[in-house]
Design a protein around this motif. Structure first.
Motif, PDB file in Angstrom:
ATOM      1  N   TYR A 115       0.836  -1.061  -0.010  1.00 13.94           N
ATOM      2  CA  TYR A 115      -0.033  -0.060  -0.063  1.00 13.94           C
ATOM      3  C   TYR A 115       0.906   1.165   0.075  1.00 13.94           C
ATOM      4  O   TYR A 115       0.284   2.168  -0.533  1.00 13.94           O
ATOM      5  N   ILE A 500      -8.770  -0.769  12.722  1.00 13.54           N
ATOM      6  CA  ILE A 500      -9.418   0.674  12.230  1.00 13.54           C
ATOM      7  C   ILE A 500     -10.342   0.469  11.237  1.00 13.54           C
ATOM      8  O   ILE A 500     -11.417   1.123  11.139  1.00 13.54           O
TER       9      ILE A 500
ATOM     10  N   PRO B 775      -1.637   4.880  15.310  1.00  8.75           N
ATOM     11  CA  PRO B 775      -1.897   4.056  13.980  1.00  8.75           C
ATOM     12  C   PRO B 775      -3.063   4.249  12.895  1.00  8.75           C
ATOM     13  O   PRO B 775      -4.141   4.742  13.348  1.00  8.75           O
ATOM     14  N   VAL B 776      -2.625   4.511  11.721  1.00 12.57           N
ATOM     15  CA  VAL B 776      -3.617   4.587  10.684  1.00 12.57           C
ATOM     16  C   VAL B 776      -3.667   3.686   9.939  1.00 12.57           C
ATOM     17  O   VAL B 776      -2.835   2.620  10.061  1.00 12.57           O
ATOM     18  N   SER B 777      -4.876   3.267   9.151  1.00 13.61           N
ATOM     19  CA  SER B 777      -4.836   1.972   8.407  1.00 13.61           C
ATOM     20  C   SER B 777      -3.601   1.756   7.314  1.00 13.61           C
ATOM     21  O   SER B 777      -3.583   2.846   6.689  1.00 13.61           O
ATOM     22  N   LEU B 778      -3.290   0.749   7.132  1.00 12.74           N
ATOM     23  CA  LEU B 778      -1.935   0.435   6.422  1.00 12.74           C
ATOM     24  C   LEU B 778      -2.554   0.725   4.795  1.00 12.74           C
ATOM     25  O   LEU B 778      -1.594   1.217   4.084  1.00 12.74           O
ATOM     26  N   ILE B 779      -3.845   0.683   4.697  1.00 11.48           N
ATOM     27  CA  ILE B 779      -4.243   1.036   3.346  1.00 11.48           C
ATOM     28  C   ILE B 779      -4.041   2.442   2.843  1.00 11.48           C
ATOM     29  O   ILE B 779      -4.334   2.939   1.703  1.00 11.48           O
ATOM     30  N   THR B 780      -3.771   3.473   3.735  1.00  4.61           N
ATOM     31  CA  THR B 780      -3.368   4.852   3.561  1.00  4.61           C
ATOM     32  C   THR B 780      -1.671   4.838   2.998  1.00  4.61           C
ATOM     33  O   THR B 780      -1.470   5.995   2.215  1.00  4.61           O
ATOM     34  N   GLY B 781      -0.940   3.810   2.913  1.00  8.02           N
ATOM     35  CA  GLY B 781       0.127   3.773   2.654  1.00  8.02           C
ATOM     36  C   GLY B 781       1.298   4.304   3.870  1.00  8.02           C
ATOM     37  O   GLY B 781       2.152   4.603   3.604  1.00  8.02           O
ATOM     38  N   PHE B 782       0.648   4.272   4.884  1.00  4.34           N
ATOM     39  CA  PHE B 782       1.185   4.941   6.109  1.00  4.34           C
ATOM     40  C   PHE B 782       0.884   4.038   7.384  1.00  4.34           C
ATOM     41  O   PHE B 782      -0.158   3.351   7.173  1.00  4.34           O
ATOM     42  N   MET B 785       0.146   8.486  12.285  1.00  7.55           N
ATOM     43  CA  MET B 785       0.375   9.800  12.017  1.00  7.55           C
ATOM     44  C   MET B 785       0.355  10.614  13.383  1.00  7.55           C
ATOM     45  O   MET B 785      -0.221   9.869  14.318  1.00  7.55           O
ATOM     46  N   SER B 831      -9.283   7.637  17.549  1.00  7.79           N
ATOM     47  CA  SER B 831     -10.632   7.496  17.236  1.00  7.79           C
ATOM     48  C   SER B 831     -11.381   6.249  17.622  1.00  7.79           C
ATOM     49  O   SER B 831     -12.491   6.187  17.737  1.00  7.79           O
ATOM     50  N   ASP B 832     -10.447   5.216  17.126  1.00 10.17           N
ATOM     51  CA  ASP B 832     -11.199   3.701  17.253  1.00 10.17           C
ATOM     52  C   ASP B 832     -10.792   2.984  18.494  1.00 10.17           C
ATOM     53  O   ASP B 832     -11.011   1.861  18.669  1.00 10.17           O
ATOM     54  N   SER B 834      -7.922   1.581  19.074  1.00 12.17           N
ATOM     55  CA  SER B 834      -7.292   0.466  18.739  1.00 12.17           C
ATOM     56  C   SER B 834      -5.831   0.397  19.874  1.00 12.17           C
ATOM     57  O   SER B 834      -5.290   1.338  19.886  1.00 12.17           O
ATOM     58  N   ASP B 835      -5.602  -0.736  19.873  1.00 12.92           N
ATOM     59  CA  ASP B 835      -4.502  -1.147  20.653  1.00 12.92           C
ATOM     60  C   ASP B 835      -3.168  -0.555  19.592  1.00 12.92           C
ATOM     61  O   ASP B 835      -3.173  -0.719  18.521  1.00 12.92           O
TER      62      ASP B 835
END
Lengths: 510, 1078
Positions: A115, A500, B775-782, B785, B831-832, B834-835
């Motif tokens: 990604y 997420i 953590p941000v979703s890996l689908i952002t490419g990151f 943040m 916001s979620d 998550s761990d």
């Protein structure tokens, strides 16, 4: 005197209240924020290079071929087995023994890296003016490659074609794999139409239309198999591949060993990940993973660079296959596999010496540079040899496969025979079958990470039975492994993503 | 201006002039101004001379340096060496006698010409001054929660760093010496950790100037340390106050004749404790046991079969001849063959801990001179501190100078200057962490090839091969001593301070401060000490040399207006200020390897064949602040304070750059109420309430911007490096302040003239808009943040009990006990929610509902037995959950998900390093001229993950390395030798591959931190020496703990400072010292 005293006071006081809010407008001296970038041809070219580099070391210790093609793909296939279980590199063990989970960090790294590549390609396509056709076509090709690996390895994925913020990403859903393939076809068609066939000179190693079309052929052939089973796909594969076969033939190496010869790079391939040694984090880590090694006593061929600790485990090539190739006089075997080696540069030749210093085991050596005096190699992950993702043999065998499935068996024969002849084997006695083609693929691409997905596209039954009997034959379960099942046709979506993207459903049985 | 003329004696004039010279030259103003000194002049009409003596009636001694002022004038003198004074006055007049630590006295002079004055000591603790942000208040008027220690608490202790002085002394202030390395940083946290990615250390302020680190400060220059714990006190340092503020005040000259003191001490340190790993003989026993098992498993024959028979069996089975040690090595694991050298003189035994640790000396010499008149005070000091570490090769030296000079230039203007340069140098290889000397001392078996001793592995020796860790290892002693590592640091702290008295009660203070820090770190590793020295083609092949520099400057401009006024029953104390701080740093980093010789660490660009690093970096940041505070007190009984600060930080996005940090607080001195005033037994009864907000901006620079990162690729037939760039991080223009709100309720209660004095505080502290690399979703490419998301809360109680147990003429005994409880909890994360997992094996987790940096592990319940499996030995019986591949001898882990099997889902939060409570207890005794003190401190609760002990405390199937002795005595070997039921089989590789509570230890401990005794010899004045104080002291006297896998339960250094990986051990230090006052 008093005047001077007051002068001091005033200076001090003046300095004290010298607060000016411009003082906190501080931007990095690097002058390299993303907003300012992508403004010139030079910068867009740099962005394209950065995107290619995602396939290389990517600022980490390992490159994409090591992580994905070798550790997650080749080593899970029926080509490699564990000689003995290592205690280190637990992630690779989990992958090989079909115990990968949603927190296995190697799996997370692979998913994240693909990604990253898509994100960088999207940035180029979003910001580079349409007149920069070549850069846009390269970005499209790389994005298609990333999605192809994603959809094969992880199943349904969101199709992202523009840069997304973290908020936007949260609400994206897993789209059917047909949607993903549609985007891949669009991107590869654009790249195939926009690029020159191959690039050379300063641009050698950059993708050309031959590679784009070959990959498109590979995509179609994959679509024809499990799980899409698209029965129109072989026809499309034949069409796209037929247009490049003449040009591809010109790059077909006369000798199999030339493909893995560091002095003949970018001559006999279609698209390779480019590596160079020299300690600039541009070298390949793959060689460091292909043979076993302890941390301080290195069991490693003496002819290979052995200045640094290797990372690999005791992976060995299926001895049944090795025997078969050996008996057939398959010349590819000596390039791809060593059946034994001296572990020390200076050794005698007596029997006692051989007990001490000769190691008998079948290991993949095609990626090792056979030069133990190469001082440009600075570390275990600094090998110079490029890694081929697509080469003429791909086009040959994909085209042959499409022809066989399109009922043009006799047309297919010449392509399979060309492969066999180069390998020192007799031409086929009869027209090729799918089994012939799969066997050639297995021998031709040994160690290159293609076998696993060949098993997947042959369907659940073949996949499970082949891998299970292989796993049983080499005692992987008694080493603590799990027998492969249908679930292993896909890898799990990493937990960090599932946390997420809460609406997502994990791949079955993970 | 004529009326502000002052009269000073000659002596003072010289001092004034000297100070002026210093001042002026620093201000780059011509010294020519001194040609005119018309401001020193004048006498009054018809004065009469009054003379006399000032004494302390308790001791009968005369008092030197008492200020004698003619009331209503600026005329004054001080008493001389014999306590005598003489002053010219116009009668009638009032003389004011004042002296620090004594109650001031007004004396009417009508017709007498001589006076004998007795000044009474002021013993009331409440008149002690407490330093608060941008000012001081009397202890009695403190409204927030502030802890203080004075120099006398640390004088007799062998202290390297200021922070060490705080350990065990203050409720709510946690101090940990995580590493025993000389000169290393010390971890301080005030009222728990409140930030995950932002820095959680308190803000350090020395004499009003914020600094990044106390490492250059000489402990003996310190007069007092005040720690602002609640947000109401810290809010005035808004921007960075959220983790508490440590205010350090250095010594100033005291009125009186110049005092010269010499403090010299010498000390010896030894390692505090050793880790119980197998001795040399135990290791062979262990290996034989393991090899016997291999033999039995392979052949089904008895373990008592001899070596010769095993070899014969192997030769027959393999059809080969094994007639050399090397050939046997190839089949040792298969047939359980012993090393033929065991029990022979080919091997020699060694205790690696003894080889690495030493008894190390320390010397400390401090000289200071101070004095004051009513016009000028000065304190000048210099010190030399030299310490060797308990590990060979490590040392720290520090050279300090400090000059604090303050001059009352006119009645209205006071100018002060501080110049404090220091030079410190730390030496010694990095010995902490993975594969470094400390962990190697535990993982190497106690055998080396005969003759090599502690030098094993370095040229011309090879390490213990095949049956040991392998020939290419080098000994920990060589690791520690062969690598040259030096880190010299030059610090310069300077400030110029001017106070102008504008009107009565109204003062303007300007401060300009410049701090600089220049350091470099150079590391050189030679080839002869590399395990592969024997295969090097030339002497420098494996040598490497690196050189990294850092140079930083910070500049502070600050202006403050203060106003104090009392009228009737009201009093007001107000402050208004502005400041600007800017900081920049430049770094360089160079490294080369593979030199043409092994002779030197110096290199040119052509010396090495490989250039590893060649970098230059620069960064800067700035902060602008406006702040104000008003304190109002009614009847000296009800006190209210409010403050507000506004800060702008360059580290944040345009939209959220500025933050407001308010606070309000109040105190009620109940004992001043009429209804309690008559109760003589109550000394103090005060209630304190406060609320406030403070911020945190301590993250990297420019994280609100999206920056391109270089990512290069190879192209072309020449395979050349081609520069590439990718977007390196997500921009967050909304990035802003992390804010901590805290509420504090405190009560001070003193009875029997405050001989028993208790302070109790309860606080609730909540940190919001956490600066978090979320953590941000890996689908952002990151992957992450930098964002303001999440909250953490800390709540706790603190008790401080000071008692004067015995007070008599010859004997006194005082005690001080502090206990504090802190409960830390993450209440939201992103916001979620998550761990967030990190650390080796993802063993560290940030999870909502758990403390920061909790441990995430599998929980060991017991060892699996054969009876847990069906007869095939691999299928678990119903109800027995196993991890795939586990067998008898593996650890039985808790099936948290209750799904009948153990998977990575069964990892659970199993605690954190945070203790239930911490405490400190100090007792001081005085008998005639003897004094003694004992400080003990400790923590109860909390766990420590010994992640590094994966090396010496793990099932690995590799007995050729060294392990803790539990693996010989307590581990599972067979059904008939099941061990202690908790230590798995050494050959249980499934267990060894996961992370479990086997490596989690109770981090509670009780430590006698220091015992010291001293004797004071009072000499008659006018001799060369005035007072001599001898002392003997021992630090880290004894510790009771349960942390067996490492050296110190405080050693949480790895992975967000929550786990230990072979940290440098703590030292037990014996010292002898003398303190001479001239």
């Amino acid at each position: 005197m008093k005047i001077y005293i007051y002068l001091i006071v005033i200076i001090t006081a003046a300095l004290s209240i010298n607060s000016c809010s411009n003082a906190i407008d501080i931007y990095p001296v690097e002058n390299n924020t993303a907003d300012q970038f992508y403004s010139t041809d030079f910068e867009i070219n740099q962005a394209v290079m950065g995107t290619y580099a995602r396939l290389g070391r990517n600022g980490t210790n390992t490159d994409f071929p090591t992580d994905f093609y070798y550790q997650a793909s080749e080593s899970r296939s029926d080509n490699l087995y564990y000689g003995s279980l290592a205690n280190a590199q637990r992630d690779q063990i989990d992958l090989r023994l079909f115990q990968v989970t949603n927190v296995t960090s190697l799996n997370t790294a692979i998913y994240g890296r693909l990604y990253q590549l898509i994100k960088d390609a999207n940035n180029i396509l979003d910001k580079a003016p349409v007149t920069y056709t070549r850069y846009r076509a390269e970005a499209s090709f790389l994005r298609a490659l990333a999605y192809f690996e994603l959809v094969r390895a992880y199943g349904p994925q969101p199709v992202i074609t523009t840069p997304v913020t973290s908020e936007q990403a949260k609400v994206l859903s897993r789209q059917p794999i047909a949607d993903v393939y549609a985007q891949i076809i669009t991107d590869l068609t654009f790249a195939g139409d926009s690029l020159s066939p191959v690039y050379s000179g300063m641009d050698a190693g950059r993708v050309g239309s031959l590679a784009a079309k070959c990959l498109l052929g590979y995509v179609y052939v994959t679509m024809a198999g499990y799980p899409l089973n698209d029965n129109t796909a072989y026809q499309k594969a034949e069409t796209v591949l037929s247009s490049i076969m003449t040009a591809v033939k010109a790059r077909f190496s006369p000798d199999y060993s030339y493909i893995f010869n560091v002095t003949k790079e970018n001559t006999y391939d279609l698209f390779s990940v480019q590596f160079a040694s020299g300690g600039n984090s541009l070298g390949s880590s793959l060689a460091g993973y292909v043979t076993s090694a302890g941390s301080t006593s290195t069991a490693f061929p003496e002819w290979a660079y052995n200045g640094y600790t290797q990372q690999g485990q005791d992976f060995r090539v299926d001895s049944v296959l090795v025997r078969k190739m050996k008996n057939a006089g398959d010349k590819r075997l000596t390039t791809s596999v060593a059946t034994g080696y001296w572990t020390k540069a200076v050794h005698g030749t007596t029997k006692a010496d051989s007990v001490l210093y000769y190691s008998t085991r079948n290991v993949i050596v095609k990626f090792l540079t056979k030069d133990n005096t190469n001082t440009t190699i600075k570390a275990w992950n600094d090998y110079p040899l490029n890694f081929p993702i697509l080469r003429p043999a791909d086009a040959y065998l994909l085209y042959a496969e499409a022809l066989v499935n399109n009922g043009k068996v006799s047309d297919a024969k010449q392509w399979v025979d060309a492969i066999r002849t180069r390998a020192g084997l007799a031409t086929l006695a009869a027209n090729p079958t799918m089994d012939d083609i799969m066997y050639e693929r297995r021998c031709e691409f040994l160690g290159e990470g293609k076998r696993y997905f060949d098993l997947v596209r042959m369907g659940e039954t073949t996949f499970v039975s082949t891998l299970k009997s292989f796993s049983d034959a080499y005692g992987h379960v008694s080493m603590g492994g799990t027998s492969p099942t249908k679930k292993d046709m896909l890898l799990p979506i990493p937990l960090t993503v599932m946390n997420i993207n809460t609406s997502w459903v994990q791949n079955p049985d993970y | 201006m004529e009326k502000y003329q002052i009269q000073i004696d000659n002596n003072q004039k010289i001092w004034l002039k000297k100070s002026f010279l210093l001042l002026i030259s620093i201000m780059f103003i011509s010294t020519a101004v001194f040609s005119q000194n018309g401001y020193l002049s004048g006498s009054e009409n018809q004065p009469q001379k009054i003379s006399g003596t000032v004494i302390d009636p308790e001791t009968g001694e005369s008092l030197v340096g008492v200020s004698v002022l003619v009331k209503g004038t600026s005329q004054g003198v001080i008493s001389d060496l014999n306590g005598k004074f003489s002053v010219n006055v116009t009668k009638p007049a009032t003389l004011v006698f004042s002296y620090i630590g004594y109650i001031s006295q007004d004396v009417q002079v009508t017709n007498q010409n001589s006076l004998n004055i007795s000044l009474l000591q002021d013993t009331k603790k409440l008149d002690e001054v407490v330093v608060v942000g941008y000012g001081t208040v009397k202890r009695a008027n403190v409204v927030g929660s502030i802890s203080k220690i004075s120099s006398n608490a640390i004088e007799n202790r062998p202290i390297t760093r200021v922070e060490q002085a705080l350990q065990g002394q203050m409720a709510g202030v946690s101090v940990r010496s995580t590493s025993g390395e000389p000169g290393s940083d010390i971890t301080v946290s005030v009222r728990g950790v409140s930030s995950i990615n932002g820095i959680s250390t308190p803000l350090y302020v020395v004499d009003g100037v914020p600094i990044d680190n106390l490492s250059g400060i000489n402990p003996s220059d310190i007069k007092s340390i005040d720690v602002l714990k609640d947000a109401a006190s810290a809010a005035i340092y808004g921007s960075r106050g959220s983790n508490g503020v440590v205010l350090v005040t250095t010594k100033k000259g005291k009125t009186g004749k110049p005092v010269i003191t010499l403090n010299a001490s010498t000390a010896y340190s030894t390692v505090e404790k050793k880790v119980d790993v197998m001795t040399s003989d135990e290791w062979i026993t262990f290996n034989k046991k393991w090899l016997d098992r291999q033999w039995v498993n392979k052949t089904g024959q008895s373990a008592s079969v001899s070596q010769a028979d095993r070899i014969a069996y192997a030769q027959t089975a393999d059809g080969k001849t094994y007639d050399t040690r090397a050939l046997l090595g190839n089949v040792r694991n298969t047939y359980g063959i012993y090393d033929p050298w065991w029990g022979t003189s080919n091997l020699e035994a060694i205790d690696w801990q003894n080889a690495l640790f030493r008894t190390a000396p320390t010397t400390d010499i401090q000289l200071s001179a101070s004095g004051a008149t009513d016009k000028i005070n000065y304190s000048i000091s210099g010190g030399v501190y030299q310490q060797q570490g308990v590990i060979y090769g490590s040392s720290y030296e520090r050279y300090n100078l400090r000059a604090n000079i303050e001059a009352q230039m006119t009645d209205r203007i006071k100018v002060g200057i501080t110049v404090a340069p220091s030079y410190g140098i730390q030496k010694g290889a990095t010995v902490d962490g993975k594969d470094n000397a400390v962990s190697r001392a535990l993982t190497f078996p106690g055998w080396v090839l005969a003759g090599s001793g502690q030098n094993a592995g370095a040229s011309p020796y090879k390490f213990y091969d095949t049956w040991g860790p392998g020939p290419n290892n080098v000994s920990p002693y060589i690791q520690a001593t062969s690598t040259t590592r030096e880190k010299p640091e030059t610090r310069m702290n300077t400030s110029l301070n001017t106070t102008i008295n504008l009107l009565k009660g109204l003062n303007l203070n300007g401060l300009v401060a410049w701090n600089s820090n220049t350091n470099y770190e150079r590391i050189y590793t030679p080839t002869w000490a590399n395990g592969k020295w024997d295969v090097a083609t030339h002497p420098g092949e494996y040598s490497s040399s690196s050189f990294a520099t850092l140079s930083s400057n910070s500049l502070l401009y600050q202006g403050i207006l203060t106003y104090t006024k009392e009228w009737g029953i009201h009093s007001i104390d107000a402050m208004l200020g502005a400041s600007q701080e800017s900081y920049n740093q430049t770094i360089t980093n160079q490294k080369q390897t593979n030199f043409s010789s092994d002779k030197t660490w110096v290199f040119t660009k052509t010396s090495g064949t490989t250039e590893n690093n060649n970098d230059i970096g620069y960064s800067n940041n700035a902060l602008i602040s406006f702040f104000g505070r008003v304190q109002y007190s009614l009847l000296d009984r009800y006190i209210m304070t409010a403050s507000l600060r506004r800060d702008g930080s360059s580290k944040f996005g345009l939209k959220n750059r500025w933050g407001y940090f308010p606070s309000v607080s109040g105190a009620w001195k109940i004992n001043e109420e009429p209804f309690l005033k008559d109760l003589k037994w109550i000394g103090t009864a005060k209630l304190r309430l406060s609320w406030g907000q403070a911020g945190n901006d301590r993250i990297g620079n420019a994280q609100f911007l999206s920056n391109m990162s270089a990512l290069n690729y190879v192209t072309g037939t020449t395979q050349a490096l081609t520069s590439g760039y990718v977007v390196g991080n997500i921009a967050n223009p909304l990035l802003g302040w992390e804010i901590t709100s805290s509420t504090n309720i405190g009560f001070d209660f003193g009875i029997l003239k405050d001989r028993i004095y208790l302070s109790a505080d309860y606080y609730y502290k909540k940190t919001d808009n956490l600066l978090l690399s979320a953590p941000v979703s890996l689908i952002t490419g990151f992957t992450s943040m930098m964002d303001n998301v999440g909250s953490v809360e800390n709540r706790g109680m603190e008790f401080n009990l000071n008692t004067a147990n015995i007070v008599s003429k010859n004997f006194s005994w005082n005690s001080s006990l502090n206990i504090y409880f802190n409960r830390n909890k993450i209440t939201s994360l992103g916001s979620d929610n998550s761990d967030i997992r990190s650390g080796q094996g993802n063993t560290i987790i940030q999870r909502v509902g758990s403390p920061i940096n909790s441990y995430m592990l599998l929980q060991v319940e017991r060892t699996l037995l054969a009876s847990d499996f069906e007869s095939d030995g691999v299928t678990p019986k119903a109800g027995i959950a196993i991890y795939a591949g586990q067998k008898a001898g593996d650890s039985k882990w808790r099936d948290v998900t209750k799904d009948g099997k153990i998977t990575s889902d069964d990892y659970a939060v199993v605690g954190s390093y945070q203790p239930k409570f911490e405490w400190g207890f100090t007792n001081t005794f005085k008998y005639k001229n003897f004094d003694a003190s004992i400080l003990s401190q400790g923590r109860v609760g909390g766990k420590l993950l010994s992640i590094g002990s994966r090396g010496w405390n793990r099932a690995t199937n590799a007995p050729n390395w060294g392990y803790m002795s539990r693996w010989l005595y307590n581990s599972y070997w067979s059904e008939t030798d099941p061990g202690d039921g908790m230590t798995p089989a050494f050959y249980a590789t499934v267990t060894g591959g996961q992370y479990d509570t086997n490596w989690l230890y109770d981090a509670s401990y009780i430590r006698i931190k220091n015992i010291s005794v001293g004797y004071t010899l009072n000499l008659k004045p006018n001799k060369i020496m005035n007072k001599v104080h001898f002392y003997a002291s021992c630090d880290n006297v004894y510790m009771w703990d349960h942390y067996s896998a490492g050296f110190s339960p405080e050693a949480a250094t790895q992975d967000n400072a929550s786990s230990d990986w072979g940290s440098y051990p703590q030292a037990k230090t014996y010292s002898l010292g003398v303190n001479i006052t001239f």
